[in-house]
Design a protein around this motif. Sequence first.
Motif, PDB file in Angstrom:
ATOM      1  N   TRP A   1       0.207  -1.116  -0.150  1.00 60.94           N
ATOM      2  CA  TRP A   1       0.005  -0.216   0.048  1.00 60.94           C
ATOM      3  C   TRP A   1       0.931   1.290   0.154  1.00 60.94           C
ATOM      4  O   TRP A   1       1.764   1.589   0.638  1.00 60.94           O
ATOM      5  CB  TRP A   1      -0.705  -0.261   0.672  1.00 60.94           C
ATOM      6  CG  TRP A   1      -1.800   1.038   1.140  1.00 60.94           C
ATOM      7  CD1 TRP A   1      -1.838   2.280   1.566  1.00 60.94           C
ATOM      8  CD2 TRP A   1      -3.268   0.812   0.901  1.00 60.94           C
ATOM      9  NE1 TRP A   1      -3.015   3.250   1.136  1.00 60.94           N
ATOM     10  CE2 TRP A   1      -3.688   2.344   0.604  1.00 60.94           C
ATOM     11  CE3 TRP A   1      -4.137  -0.107   0.153  1.00 60.94           C
ATOM     12  CZ2 TRP A   1      -5.413   2.352   0.572  1.00 60.94           C
ATOM     13  CZ3 TRP A   1      -5.471   0.338  -0.033  1.00 60.94           C
ATOM     14  CH2 TRP A   1      -5.708   1.543  -0.134  1.00 60.94           C
ATOM     15  N   VAL A   2       0.460   1.982  -1.176  1.00 63.09           N
ATOM     16  CA  VAL A   2       1.600   3.286  -0.823  1.00 63.09           C
ATOM     17  C   VAL A   2       0.765   4.075  -0.889  1.00 63.09           C
ATOM     18  O   VAL A   2      -0.447   4.905  -2.084  1.00 63.09           O
ATOM     19  CB  VAL A   2       2.541   3.026  -2.566  1.00 63.09           C
ATOM     20  CG1 VAL A   2       3.258   3.983  -2.499  1.00 63.09           C
ATOM     21  CG2 VAL A   2       3.036   1.925  -1.998  1.00 63.09           C
ATOM     22  N   GLN A   3       0.886   5.290  -0.356  1.00 60.10           N
ATOM     23  CA  GLN A   3      -0.538   6.432  -0.318  1.00 60.10           C
ATOM     24  C   GLN A   3       0.126   7.742   0.348  1.00 60.10           C
ATOM     25  O   GLN A   3       1.079   7.563   0.870  1.00 60.10           O
ATOM     26  CB  GLN A   3      -1.259   6.121   0.994  1.00 60.10           C
ATOM     27  CG  GLN A   3      -2.293   7.381   1.108  1.00 60.10           C
ATOM     28  CD  GLN A   3      -3.472   6.544   2.536  1.00 60.10           C
ATOM     29  OE1 GLN A   3      -3.850   5.679   2.283  1.00 60.10           O
ATOM     30  NE2 GLN A   3      -4.023   7.398   2.868  1.00 60.10           N
ATOM     31  N   TRP A   4       0.057   8.507  -1.006  1.00 59.80           N
ATOM     32  CA  TRP A   4       0.067  10.192  -0.238  1.00 59.80           C
ATOM     33  C   TRP A   4       1.945   9.951  -0.233  1.00 59.80           C
ATOM     34  O   TRP A   4       2.150  11.301  -0.022  1.00 59.80           O
ATOM     35  CB  TRP A   4      -0.772  10.880   0.881  1.00 59.80           C
ATOM     36  CG  TRP A   4      -1.998  11.339  -0.129  1.00 59.80           C
ATOM     37  CD1 TRP A   4      -2.634  11.698  -1.440  1.00 59.80           C
ATOM     38  CD2 TRP A   4      -3.042  10.566   0.501  1.00 59.80           C
ATOM     39  NE1 TRP A   4      -3.292  11.944  -1.332  1.00 59.80           N
ATOM     40  CE2 TRP A   4      -3.886  11.293  -0.564  1.00 59.80           C
ATOM     41  CE3 TRP A   4      -3.554  10.164   1.351  1.00 59.80           C
ATOM     42  CZ2 TRP A   4      -5.389  11.222   0.145  1.00 59.80           C
ATOM     43  CZ3 TRP A   4      -4.751  10.277   1.901  1.00 59.80           C
ATOM     44  CH2 TRP A   4      -5.558  10.570   1.047  1.00 59.80           C
ATOM     45  N   CYS A   5       2.849   9.692  -0.922  1.00 59.78           N
ATOM     46  CA  CYS A   5       4.248   9.505  -1.072  1.00 59.78           C
ATOM     47  C   CYS A   5       4.416   9.878  -2.052  1.00 59.78           C
ATOM     48  O   CYS A   5       5.762  10.559  -2.288  1.00 59.78           O
ATOM     49  CB  CYS A   5       4.686   8.652   0.200  1.00 59.78           C
ATOM     50  SG  CYS A   5       4.581   6.680  -1.127  1.00 59.78           S
ATOM     51  N   ILE A   6       4.204   9.291  -3.133  1.00 59.36           N
ATOM     52  CA  ILE A   6       4.970   9.145  -4.603  1.00 59.36           C
ATOM     53  C   ILE A   6       5.385  10.573  -5.211  1.00 59.36           C
ATOM     54  O   ILE A   6       5.628  11.630  -5.769  1.00 59.36           O
ATOM     55  CB  ILE A   6       3.817   8.093  -5.847  1.00 59.36           C
ATOM     56  CG1 ILE A   6       3.364   9.331  -6.290  1.00 59.36           C
ATOM     57  CG2 ILE A   6       4.061   7.338  -5.136  1.00 59.36           C
ATOM     58  CD1 ILE A   6       1.972   8.361  -7.285  1.00 59.36           C
ATOM     59  N   GLY A   7       4.861  11.883  -4.668  1.00 52.19           N
ATOM     60  CA  GLY A   7       4.743  13.061  -5.274  1.00 52.19           C
ATOM     61  C   GLY A   7       5.879  13.857  -4.874  1.00 52.19           C
ATOM     62  O   GLY A   7       6.779  14.727  -4.663  1.00 52.19           O
ATOM     63  N   SER A   8       6.832  13.426  -3.268  1.00 52.77           N
ATOM     64  CA  SER A   8       8.006  13.670  -3.078  1.00 52.77           C
ATOM     65  C   SER A   8       8.887  12.592  -3.777  1.00 52.77           C
ATOM     66  O   SER A   8      10.422  13.074  -3.239  1.00 52.77           O
ATOM     67  CB  SER A   8       8.106  13.275  -1.448  1.00 52.77           C
ATOM     68  OG  SER A   8       7.044  13.938  -0.434  1.00 52.77           O
TER      69      SER A   8
ATOM     70  N   ALA B   1       8.990  -6.709  -7.770  1.00 46.25           N
ATOM     71  CA  ALA B   1      10.274  -7.586  -7.763  1.00 46.25           C
ATOM     72  C   ALA B   1       9.643  -8.301  -6.114  1.00 46.25           C
ATOM     73  O   ALA B   1       9.806  -9.503  -6.384  1.00 46.25           O
ATOM     74  CB  ALA B   1      11.587  -7.005  -7.635  1.00 46.25           C
ATOM     75  N   GLY B   2       8.630  -7.550  -5.437  1.00 44.31           N
ATOM     76  CA  GLY B   2       8.841  -8.263  -3.807  1.00 44.31           C
ATOM     77  C   GLY B   2       7.411  -8.442  -4.507  1.00 44.31           C
ATOM     78  O   GLY B   2       7.047  -9.395  -2.358  1.00 44.31           O
ATOM     79  N   LEU B   3       6.733  -8.846  -4.807  1.00 38.17           N
ATOM     80  CA  LEU B   3       5.343  -9.253  -4.935  1.00 38.17           C
ATOM     81  C   LEU B   3       5.206 -10.577  -5.074  1.00 38.17           C
ATOM     82  O   LEU B   3       6.183 -11.493  -5.428  1.00 38.17           O
ATOM     83  CB  LEU B   3       4.570  -8.829  -5.698  1.00 38.17           C
ATOM     84  CG  LEU B   3       3.902  -7.210  -6.362  1.00 38.17           C
ATOM     85  CD1 LEU B   3       3.434  -7.394  -7.101  1.00 38.17           C
ATOM     86  CD2 LEU B   3       2.885  -7.059  -4.590  1.00 38.17           C
ATOM     87  N   ALA B   4       4.443 -11.660  -3.551  1.00 37.44           N
ATOM     88  CA  ALA B   4       3.920 -12.032  -3.833  1.00 37.44           C
ATOM     89  C   ALA B   4       3.013 -13.184  -5.422  1.00 37.44           C
ATOM     90  O   ALA B   4       2.282 -11.775  -5.683  1.00 37.44           O
ATOM     91  CB  ALA B   4       3.778 -12.759  -2.735  1.00 37.44           C
ATOM     92  N   THR B   5       2.925 -14.150  -5.597  1.00 41.22           N
ATOM     93  CA  THR B   5       2.812 -14.846  -6.805  1.00 41.22           C
ATOM     94  C   THR B   5       0.897 -14.148  -6.310  1.00 41.22           C
ATOM     95  O   THR B   5      -0.185 -14.044  -5.380  1.00 41.22           O
ATOM     96  CB  THR B   5       2.392 -16.374  -6.427  1.00 41.22           C
ATOM     97  OG1 THR B   5       3.137 -16.521  -7.435  1.00 41.22           O
ATOM     98  CG2 THR B   5       1.396 -16.908  -8.184  1.00 41.22           C
ATOM     99  N   GLY B   6       0.469 -13.550  -7.372  1.00 39.75           N
ATOM    100  CA  GLY B   6      -0.893 -12.973  -7.487  1.00 39.75           C
ATOM    101  C   GLY B   6      -1.447 -11.300  -6.421  1.00 39.75           C
ATOM    102  O   GLY B   6      -2.487 -10.986  -6.243  1.00 39.75           O
ATOM    103  N   GLY B   7       0.020 -11.193  -5.914  1.00 43.07           N
ATOM    104  CA  GLY B   7      -0.161  -9.918  -4.847  1.00 43.07           C
ATOM    105  C   GLY B   7      -0.235  -8.621  -5.864  1.00 43.07           C
ATOM    106  O   GLY B   7       0.261  -8.288  -6.910  1.00 43.07           O
TER     107      GLY B   7
END
Length: 105
Positions: free
Chosen positions: A1-8, A23-29
Amino acid sequence: WVQWCIGSLSDADLVAFLTRCKAGLATGGLIVLKDNILDHSCPDKLERGPGAALYLVDREDNTVIRSREYLDVLLQRCDLRHVCTSRTAELGAAELYPVGLYALR
């Protein structure tokens, strides 16, 4: 979950971060991204990025608000695809930007 930080993050840092997340996602993640999105009704001074996509730099806090088109260009660089995309409900204040919600894989 990435929330309100990509603008930085710069474009290069965002691409590197999301590439590592993928690269770190589990299968189906999924990677869920929630952030302010620049839409065409935003009256601010806009700048043009890759593919002429629009973005806005907030000079007070040095953050970037990207348009959906701009974010899509960066997501393609990470080889991420949309599983689901939504524009969340308006937050009720005219001075706030729309919020976009993406599920990515």
